[in-house]
Scaffold this motif. Sequence first.
Motif, PDB file in Angstrom:
ATOM      1  N   MET A 178       9.568   1.379  -9.223  1.00  0.00           N
ATOM      2  CA  MET A 178       9.422   1.249  -7.770  1.00  0.00           C
ATOM      3  C   MET A 178       8.824   2.515  -7.149  1.00  0.00           C
ATOM      4  SD  MET A 178      12.461   0.028  -5.246  1.00  0.00           S
ATOM      5  CE  MET A 178      12.182  -0.519  -3.567  1.00  0.00           C
ATOM      6  N   ALA A 179       9.364   3.670  -7.529  1.00  0.00           N
ATOM      7  CA  ALA A 179       8.888   4.933  -6.962  1.00  0.00           C
ATOM      8  C   ALA A 179       7.440   5.214  -7.368  1.00  0.00           C
ATOM      9  CB  ALA A 179       9.793   6.082  -7.404  1.00  0.00           C
ATOM     10  N   VAL A 180       7.081   4.868  -8.604  1.00  0.00           N
ATOM     11  CA  VAL A 180       5.701   5.077  -9.061  1.00  0.00           C
ATOM     12  C   VAL A 180       4.749   4.216  -8.252  1.00  0.00           C
ATOM     13  CG1 VAL A 180       4.123   4.784 -10.997  1.00  0.00           C
ATOM     14  CG2 VAL A 180       6.392   5.758 -11.382  1.00  0.00           C
ATOM     15  N   CYS A 181       5.102   2.954  -8.046  1.00  0.00           N
ATOM     16  CA  CYS A 181       4.281   2.046  -7.249  1.00  0.00           C
ATOM     17  C   CYS A 181       4.046   2.616  -5.851  1.00  0.00           C
ATOM     18  CB  CYS A 181       4.957   0.674  -7.165  1.00  0.00           C
ATOM     19  SG  CYS A 181       4.115  -0.524  -6.117  1.00  0.00           S
ATOM     20  N   MET A 182       5.110   3.132  -5.245  1.00  0.00           N
ATOM     21  CA  MET A 182       5.000   3.681  -3.894  1.00  0.00           C
ATOM     22  C   MET A 182       4.176   4.966  -3.883  1.00  0.00           C
ATOM     23  SD  MET A 182       8.910   2.936  -2.586  1.00  0.00           S
ATOM     24  CE  MET A 182       8.689   3.758  -1.005  1.00  0.00           C
ATOM     25  N   SER A 183       4.430   5.845  -4.843  1.00  0.00           N
ATOM     26  CA  SER A 183       3.734   7.140  -4.841  1.00  0.00           C
ATOM     27  C   SER A 183       2.242   6.992  -5.098  1.00  0.00           C
ATOM     28  CB  SER A 183       4.360   8.067  -5.883  1.00  0.00           C
ATOM     29  OG  SER A 183       4.166   7.564  -7.198  1.00  0.00           O
ATOM     30  N   LEU A 184       1.835   5.929  -5.790  1.00  0.00           N
ATOM     31  CA  LEU A 184       0.417   5.680  -6.064  1.00  0.00           C
ATOM     32  C   LEU A 184      -0.250   4.838  -4.984  1.00  0.00           C
ATOM     33  CD1 LEU A 184       0.518   4.978  -9.921  1.00  0.00           C
ATOM     34  CD2 LEU A 184      -0.177   7.087  -8.747  1.00  0.00           C
ATOM     35  N   VAL A 211      -0.851  -7.518  -7.965  1.00  0.00           N
ATOM     36  CA  VAL A 211       0.374  -7.015  -7.353  1.00  0.00           C
ATOM     37  C   VAL A 211       1.351  -6.611  -8.452  1.00  0.00           C
ATOM     38  CG1 VAL A 211       2.325  -7.578  -5.855  1.00  0.00           C
ATOM     39  CG2 VAL A 211       0.041  -8.460  -5.325  1.00  0.00           C
ATOM     40  N   ASP A 212       1.894  -5.405  -8.359  1.00  0.00           N
ATOM     41  CA  ASP A 212       2.891  -4.957  -9.330  1.00  0.00           C
ATOM     42  C   ASP A 212       4.190  -5.733  -9.134  1.00  0.00           C
ATOM     43  OD1 ASP A 212       1.066  -3.042 -10.137  1.00  0.00           O
ATOM     44  OD2 ASP A 212       1.981  -1.432  -8.965  1.00  0.00           O
ATOM     45  N   LYS A 213       4.906  -5.924 -10.214  1.00  0.00           N
ATOM     46  CA  LYS A 213       6.257  -6.493 -10.162  1.00  0.00           C
ATOM     47  C   LYS A 213       7.206  -5.329 -10.367  1.00  0.00           C
ATOM     48  CE  LYS A 213       9.056 -10.154 -12.294  1.00  0.00           C
ATOM     49  NZ  LYS A 213       9.077 -11.216 -13.341  1.00  0.00           N
ATOM     50  N   VAL A 214       7.870  -4.878  -9.291  1.00  0.00           N
ATOM     51  CA  VAL A 214       8.594  -3.612  -9.355  1.00  0.00           C
ATOM     52  C   VAL A 214      10.105  -3.804  -9.463  1.00  0.00           C
ATOM     53  CG1 VAL A 214       6.803  -2.339  -8.156  1.00  0.00           C
ATOM     54  CG2 VAL A 214       8.636  -3.357  -6.832  1.00  0.00           C
ATOM     55  N   SER A 215      10.693  -2.974 -10.308  1.00  0.00           N
ATOM     56  CA  SER A 215      12.135  -2.897 -10.457  1.00  0.00           C
ATOM     57  C   SER A 215      12.539  -1.438 -10.252  1.00  0.00           C
ATOM     58  CB  SER A 215      12.551  -3.407 -11.844  1.00  0.00           C
ATOM     59  OG  SER A 215      13.955  -3.513 -11.946  1.00  0.00           O
ATOM     60  N   ARG A 216      13.770  -1.091 -10.571  1.00  0.00           N
ATOM     61  CA  ARG A 216      14.242   0.285 -10.346  1.00  0.00           C
ATOM     62  C   ARG A 216      13.361   1.307 -11.057  1.00  0.00           C
ATOM     63  NH1 ARG A 216      18.636   3.857  -9.346  1.00  0.00           N
ATOM     64  NH2 ARG A 216      19.681   2.274  -8.098  1.00  0.00           N
ATOM     65  N   ALA A 217      12.921   1.011 -12.290  1.00  0.00           N
ATOM     66  CA  ALA A 217      12.207   2.002 -13.090  1.00  0.00           C
ATOM     67  C   ALA A 217      10.835   2.350 -12.532  1.00  0.00           C
ATOM     68  CB  ALA A 217      12.071   1.502 -14.529  1.00  0.00           C
ATOM     69  N   ASN A 225       0.825  -1.216   0.000  1.00  0.00           N
ATOM     70  CA  ASN A 225       0.000   0.000   0.000  1.00  0.00           C
ATOM     71  C   ASN A 225       0.857   1.264   0.000  1.00  0.00           C
ATOM     72  OD1 ASN A 225      -2.454  -1.541   0.167  1.00  0.00           O
ATOM     73  ND2 ASN A 225      -2.022  -1.841   2.342  1.00  0.00           N
ATOM     74  N   GLY A 226       1.894   1.236  -0.836  1.00  0.00           N
ATOM     75  CA  GLY A 226       2.736   2.404  -1.017  1.00  0.00           C
ATOM     76  C   GLY A 226       3.909   2.529  -0.073  1.00  0.00           C
ATOM     77  N   THR A 227       4.003   1.668   0.925  1.00  0.00           N
ATOM     78  CA  THR A 227       5.096   1.730   1.897  1.00  0.00           C
ATOM     79  C   THR A 227       6.086   0.599   1.637  1.00  0.00           C
ATOM     80  OG1 THR A 227       3.683   2.715   3.590  1.00  0.00           O
ATOM     81  CG2 THR A 227       5.706   1.660   4.348  1.00  0.00           C
ATOM     82  N   LEU A 228       7.362   0.943   1.557  1.00  0.00           N
ATOM     83  CA  LEU A 228       8.406  -0.059   1.370  1.00  0.00           C
ATOM     84  C   LEU A 228       8.704  -0.721   2.706  1.00  0.00           C
ATOM     85  CD1 LEU A 228      10.549  -1.426  -0.398  1.00  0.00           C
ATOM     86  CD2 LEU A 228      12.054   0.517   0.060  1.00  0.00           C
ATOM     87  N   HIS A 229       8.591  -2.044   2.725  1.00  0.00           N
ATOM     88  CA  HIS A 229       8.824  -2.809   3.947  1.00  0.00           C
ATOM     89  C   HIS A 229      10.096  -3.640   3.818  1.00  0.00           C
ATOM     90  CE1 HIS A 229       4.954  -2.330   6.220  1.00  0.00           C
ATOM     91  NE2 HIS A 229       4.585  -1.867   5.029  1.00  0.00           N
TER      92      HIS A 229
END
Length: 300
Positions: free
Chosen positions: A91-97, A83-89, A62-66
């Motif tokens: 990761m920040a978008v996933c968190m900010s949304l 669930v998003d599969k996040v990499s460097r590109a 839910n936007g928080t990195l654990h």
Amino acid sequence: MAMITKSAELLKAQETGQPIVALESTIITHGMPFPQNLETARMVEDDIRAAGAVPATMAVLNGTLHAGLEPEQLEALAQAKDVDKVSRADMAVCMSLGRTGATTVAATMIAARLAGISVFATGGIGGVHRGAEQTFDISADLAELGQTAVTVVAAGAKAILDVPKTLEVLETYGVPVIAYGQPDMPAFWSRHSDLPAPLSMSRAEDIAASHKMRAALGLPGGQLIANPVPEADEIPAEQINPIIAQALAEAEAQGITAKKVTPFLLQRIFELTEGRSLVTNIALVRNNARLAAEIARHLV
């Protein structure tokens, strides 16, 4: 807003100076179905504890990195949908949304660095895809290894990739690729390949010493430790290579490209091996977790 939230177990480990091993979460959300994914995640965490270290599974919730998941968070992630599969590109978008995302190798390395963790265990890294001279399909994992100072224990690059080109890119990025206990590179499901390892070490303390020396020299980037799957669990190269070739041919015939390639290939190889590839995958992840714990013990 806190950049990263640490589990109670991780906070205690860092307060008391215990060794810690980071873990990714895409194997939970994108690697296998529930409840097998949850059982495997718990098993790998317990392997690390049994080896004298503390596990820290990384994920965006839910936007928080654990860094480190509480038991109820791990169970919820194992059952989560979309669930998003996040990499460097991304990761920040996933968190900010405010979304939920599972961390790839690259994203887990970033999370480990933010959490102050130096060792990470995974199955296999991404790399240069076959046909990359046309597609330019190269995993962000390689660039991350070149810039983020985390020692990554894997069973080599996934065997569906172009491993010689992957090694060339890692060399360009200045990443030490160290085979553990043998002179040749492991090939993910198989213990051996026909590729000589750039470097070889047989003791966890030597790997830890190399990690410390890189830091002392001010060198950016991490180390890749290529740890062969246990002999009892491997699929020999002569058995798996024709299956990989068939899956690759099917992907090309069906026009499967980009992010859809790896999931398709892994699923077809699972089907063609009648599930044996997944059994081997679980065994190698557990084996990597145990070695990572041993390396982490020599870093505290």
